[in-house]
Design an enzyme around this catalytic site. Structure first.
Site, PDB file in Angstrom:
ATOM      1  N   GLY A  18       3.991  -0.229  -1.318  1.00  0.00           N
ATOM      2  CA  GLY A  18       3.846  -0.814  -2.642  1.00  0.00           C
ATOM      3  C   GLY A  18       5.023  -0.450  -3.535  1.00  0.00           C
ATOM      4  O   GLY A  18       5.521  -1.276  -4.312  1.00  0.00           O
TER       5      GLY A  18
ATOM      6  N   TYR B  12       0.860  -1.191   0.000  1.00  0.00           N
ATOM      7  CA  TYR B  12       0.000   0.000   0.000  1.00  0.00           C
ATOM      8  C   TYR B  12       0.897   1.243   0.000  1.00  0.00           C
ATOM      9  O   TYR B  12       1.761   1.393   0.858  1.00  0.00           O
ATOM     10  CB  TYR B  12      -0.879  -0.047   1.253  1.00  0.00           C
ATOM     11  CG  TYR B  12      -2.027   0.947   1.324  1.00  0.00           C
ATOM     12  CD1 TYR B  12      -2.192   1.993   0.424  1.00  0.00           C
ATOM     13  CD2 TYR B  12      -2.975   0.827   2.336  1.00  0.00           C
ATOM     14  CE1 TYR B  12      -3.256   2.876   0.515  1.00  0.00           C
ATOM     15  CE2 TYR B  12      -4.045   1.711   2.453  1.00  0.00           C
ATOM     16  CZ  TYR B  12      -4.174   2.735   1.539  1.00  0.00           C
ATOM     17  OH  TYR B  12      -5.224   3.623   1.641  1.00  0.00           O
ATOM     18  N   CYS B  13       0.696   2.117  -0.980  1.00  0.00           N
ATOM     19  CA  CYS B  13       1.390   3.404  -1.059  1.00  0.00           C
ATOM     20  C   CYS B  13       2.908   3.179  -1.108  1.00  0.00           C
ATOM     21  O   CYS B  13       3.400   2.422  -1.926  1.00  0.00           O
ATOM     22  CB  CYS B  13       0.968   4.302   0.095  1.00  0.00           C
ATOM     23  SG  CYS B  13       1.514   6.028  -0.052  1.00  0.00           S
ATOM     24  N   ILE B  14       3.677   3.811  -0.215  1.00  0.00           N
ATOM     25  CA  ILE B  14       5.137   3.678  -0.245  1.00  0.00           C
ATOM     26  C   ILE B  14       5.571   2.232  -0.040  1.00  0.00           C
ATOM     27  O   ILE B  14       6.608   1.804  -0.552  1.00  0.00           O
ATOM     28  CB  ILE B  14       5.794   4.599   0.808  1.00  0.00           C
ATOM     29  CG1 ILE B  14       7.308   4.610   0.652  1.00  0.00           C
ATOM     30  CG2 ILE B  14       5.384   4.201   2.217  1.00  0.00           C
ATOM     31  CD1 ILE B  14       8.005   5.593   1.570  1.00  0.00           C
TER      32      ILE B  14
END
Length: 603
Positions: free
Chosen positions: A340, A336-338
Site C-alpha cells: 500500500g 496491503y501494508c508495504i
C-alpha cells in the site's frame, strides 16, 4: 508372590530399556544439534542482532548521571526492593521449614497466562520465584521510567530492550522453574524432554544454525491444496511477479476489474487461507473480476532491484495486463501494508504522468507518513539500518530470517518464548494453524529496495515531506487525487492506525474514507462477515487528526468487508457477463497459485 516379583522385574526392565533408548536418542540429537549450530552464518553483521555500542553508552551514562545527581531516588528504589524481597523470602522459608508444600493462595497475582498453574500461587518455592521475577521486572521498569537525559527515541529503545530482558528471564522459560514442564517430564518419564530436544534440533536445522521456534505444523498445509486454493490462472509473469486472474463465482460481474497488491514481505495467500476466511473468494462471490499479484521471492541476483522496479514491472504491468484482458480503460486497486505504501507512490507518479488507469484505491493497514514510527522506532535508527545496509551490500538480499525474527520479537511472549516453552520443554508438536503457517512462510527483500524503503520512506519520511524521487518524478502524498479508502486496525503494532490516518489525511483526494477495524494487522483485515467476530468504526471527520476522528466515530458490529464492498461497487461500473481466464485469447501460463508463491527462502 513370585508372579508379583516377575511383574516388577519386567516393569523395571521396560523402564531401563526406555531410559537407554532415550539416552541414545539424546546423544544422537546432541550430535545433530552441534552439526546444525555449525551451519550458522558467522559472516552475519553483528549489528543485526542488537543495538550499537553508542546506545549502551548513552543509556549507561544517563543512568550514572541520574544516580549521581539524585542519589535519594536510587536509594529509595533499593530500599523498597530489598524490603519486598526479604519479605517474600521469609514467607517461603517459614513454609518450607514447617513442611508446608501448599500455603494459602496469593491473591495479588497479575492476570498473566504464563503463571496460570496454581503452584505459582500456592507452592512456597514457585511462589517465591514468581514474586521475585515480578519484583525484578518492576525494578527494571521503574529505573527505566525514571531515567532522564535521553531523547524520546532513545528512551523508547531503552524501554523496548528492557522488556526483552524481562521477557527473556521469565521463570517459565527455564526447566527448573517451570512447574508445568517439570510435571510433564515426571509424568512422561522424561519423554517430553527428549521430544523437546528433537523439536529444538529441528528448528536449528531449519534455520541453518539460527534459532526461531516453529509456530505451525510444517506438514499440515500445502499451498494450492488446502490453503491458497481458490481457482484461477496465471495470466502474466515477469521477473518481479506473477499475475493471477481468478475464476468467477457469479454469472455477472462489475465492468471495472479489481487488482490486489499484497505485501512482498510475506506471500499473497494470507488473503486466501481457507474458503471460510478467504478475502479473495469473498470478493469473487460479490461479483468482481479479480486479479492478484504474487511477488517473486528474490535471490541475490535481485540485489539492484529497487522500489521503482516494483512500480514499473509490478504495479504498472499488472494494471496494464488487467486492462488488456478485460478491455477496460481503468481498474480499481488495493494495496496491503508495504504494498500500500508503494501503491501510494505509484498513484502519485501516475498522476504526474497523466495516467488515469486506476479509478480508485483502497489501502489495508498502510503507513505513508513515518513521522511516528511506532514500535518500529527501535529498528529504524542508524545502527540497525547501517547494519542492514552492510549486510545487503555483501549478500544482495535481506534474508527472510531477519524480518521474521524482528516481527517475532515485537511480540516475544506470544511468538518466541511461549512457543519455545511448549515445543522445547513440554515436547509438544506445533499446532496446525493456517495463519501461523503463513507467518513462517516469509520472503527475502532485494538489497537496494530494503535500503530505499528504510532510508527514504522511513527515516527521511520522503513521501510525506520533501518528496520521494521515483522514475524521473518527485512525488508527494498530496499528488494523489483519485477516490481512496484506508482500513486501519485498532491494535496494530506494525502499522498503528493513528499513523495510517495521519498519512492518509495528507492525500490530495477530495473523496477520502477511513475505517478502523477491531483487532490487529492480520486479524483485523482477514475478518470475514461469516465469523461475526470483530466490529469496525466509521466517522465523517477528516482533516482534524486521528483523535477527533475517533471521538466522532460510530461503532458497527461485524466485518468492514461489506461496507468496503458497497463503496467499491459505486466505483466499479455496470454488470457484464463474467470473464473466464483465457477466454479473451490471452495466454494462460499455469494454474493458481502459480510458481513464485511456492519458492522458499534463498540464503
Amino acid at each position: 508372590m513370585a508372579q508379583g516379583d516377575d511383574t516388577t522385574e519386567t516393569g523395571t526392565e521396560e523402564n531401563l530399556d526406555r531410559l537407554n533408548a532415550n539416552l541414545a536418542r539424546m546423544e544422537e540429537l546432541s550430535k545433530r544439534m552441534v552439526a546444525a549450530l555449525g551451519q550458522k552464518d558467522l559472516a552475519t553483521d553483528a549489528g543485526l542482532t542488537g543495538p550499537g555500542q553508542d546506545f549502551y553508552m548513552k543509556a549507561g551514562s544517563a543512568y550514572l548521571n541520574d544516580m549521581m545527581t539524585n542519589p535519594g531516588k536510587l536509594i529509595g528504589h533499593q530500599v523498597a526492593y530489598w524490603g519486598r524481597a526479604l519479605e517474600h523470602f521469609t514467607e517461603a522459608q517459614k513454609a518450607l521449614a514447617a513442611g508446608q508444600l501448599e500455603i494459602p493462595e496469593d491473591e495479588d497475582v497479575p492476570d498473566d497466562p504464563r503463571f496460570a498453574n496454581p503452584m505459582w500461587r500456592t507452592h512456597p518455592y514457585f511462589r517465591l520465584v514468581r514474586q521475585q521475577y515480578e519484583l525484578n521486572a518492576d525494578a527494571i521498569n521503574m529505573a527505566v521510567k525514571d531515567l532522564d537525559g535521553l531523547d524520546s527515541k532513545e528512551k523508547q529503545r531503552v524501554e523496548f530492550f528492557s522488556r526483552q530482558i524481562i521477557d527473556l528471564f521469565a521463570p517459565t522459560n527455564y526447566l527448573a522453574t517451570n512447574p508445568d514442564a517439570l510435571q510433564k517430564a515426571v509424568e512422561t518419564e522424561g519423554q517430553s524432554l527428549v521430544d523437546g530436544l528433537e523439536n529444538l534440533v529441528r528448528d536449528i536445522e531449519a534455520h541453518h544454525g539460527e534459532l526461531l521456534p516453529t509456530l505451525s505444523d510444517p506438514d499440515a498445509f500445502t499451498v494450492g491444496e488446502n490453503i491458497g486454493a481458490t481457482q484461477g490462472k496465471v495470466v502474466f509473469r515477469n521477473r518481479m511477479m506473477e499475475l493471477i486472474q481468478y475464476a468467477p463465482l457469479t454469472e455477472k460481474v462489475h465492468k471495472t476489474p479489481l487488482v490486489i497488491f499484497p505485501p512482498w514481505i510475506n506471500k499473497f495467500y494470507i488473503l486466501d487461507l481457507k474458503p471460510k476466511n478467504s478475502l479473495i473468494r469473498w470478493v469473487l462471490e460479490q461479483g468482481y473480476t479479480l486479479f492478484v499479484v504474487s511477488w517473486k521471492n528474490p535471490d541475490p541476483s535481485y540485489a539492484d532491484v529497487g522500489l521503482e522496479d516494483y512500480v514499473e514491472e509490478g504495479y504498472v504491468q499488472a494494471v496494464e495486463t488487467a486492462k488488456e484482458i478485460t478491455g477496460e480503460k481503468q481498474v480499481n486497486a488495493v494495496g496491503y501494508c508495504i504494498a500500500g505504501t508503494t501503491l501510494s507512490a505509484a498513484l502519485a507518479w501516475m498522476q504526474k504522468r497523466g495516467d488515469k488507469s486506476i479509478k480508485s484505491a483502497t489501502f489495508f493497514t498502510t503507513l505513508t507518513d513515518f513521522s511516528d514510527q511506532g514500535e518500529f522506532t527501535v529498528f529504524l535508527q542508524d545502527d540497525f539500518v547501517d547494519a542492514i545496509e552492510r549486510q545487503v551490500t555483501e549478500k544482495g538480499i535481506l534474508n527472510s530470517y531477519f524480518m521474521s525474527k524482528t516481527m517475532s520479537f515485537l511480540r516475544a511472549r506470544d511468538l518466541v518464548y511461549g512457543p519455545a516453552v511448549k515445543s522445547y520443554m513440554m515436547g509438544e508438536a506445533p499446532p496446525a494453524f493456517d495463519l501461523l503457517y503463513w507467518n513462517g512462510d516469509s520472503t527475502n527483500l532485494p538489497g537496494r529496495m530494503a535500503v530505499q524503503y528504510l532510508r527514504e520512506l522511513c527515516q527521511k519520511n520522503a513521501l510525506a515531506e520533501d518528496g520521494f524521487k521515483i522514475l524521473g518524478e518527485t512525488v508527494h502524498l498530496r499528488d494523489i487525487k483519485l477516490p481512496v479508502m484506508s482500513i486501519g486496525t485498532k491494535t496494530d503494532h506494525i502499522a498503528p492506525w493513528r499513523q495510517c490516518f495521519v498519512g492518509f489525511e495528507k492525500f490530495g483526494s477530495k473523496d477520502k474514507t477511513f475505517i478502523m477495524s477491531e483487532s490487529g494487522h492480520i486479524a483485523g483485515i482477514v475478518n470475514p462477515p461469516s465469523k461475526k467476530k470483530y466490529g469496525h468504526f466509521t466517522s465523517g471527520e477528516m482533516g482534524q487528526g486521528p483523535d477527533a476522528w475517533e471521538e466522532a466515530a460510530e461503532f458497527h458490529e461485524g466485518s468492514w468487508w461489506p461496507r468496503w464492498e458497497a463503496w467499491l461497487k459505486k466505483r466499479s461500473g455496470a454488470q457484464v457477463a463474467a470473464r473466464v481466464p483465457g477466454e479473451s485469447g490471452h495466454e494462460i501460463l499455469g494454474d493458481a497459485p502459480g510458481t513464485y508463491v511456492l519458492e522458499g527462502s534463498t540464503s
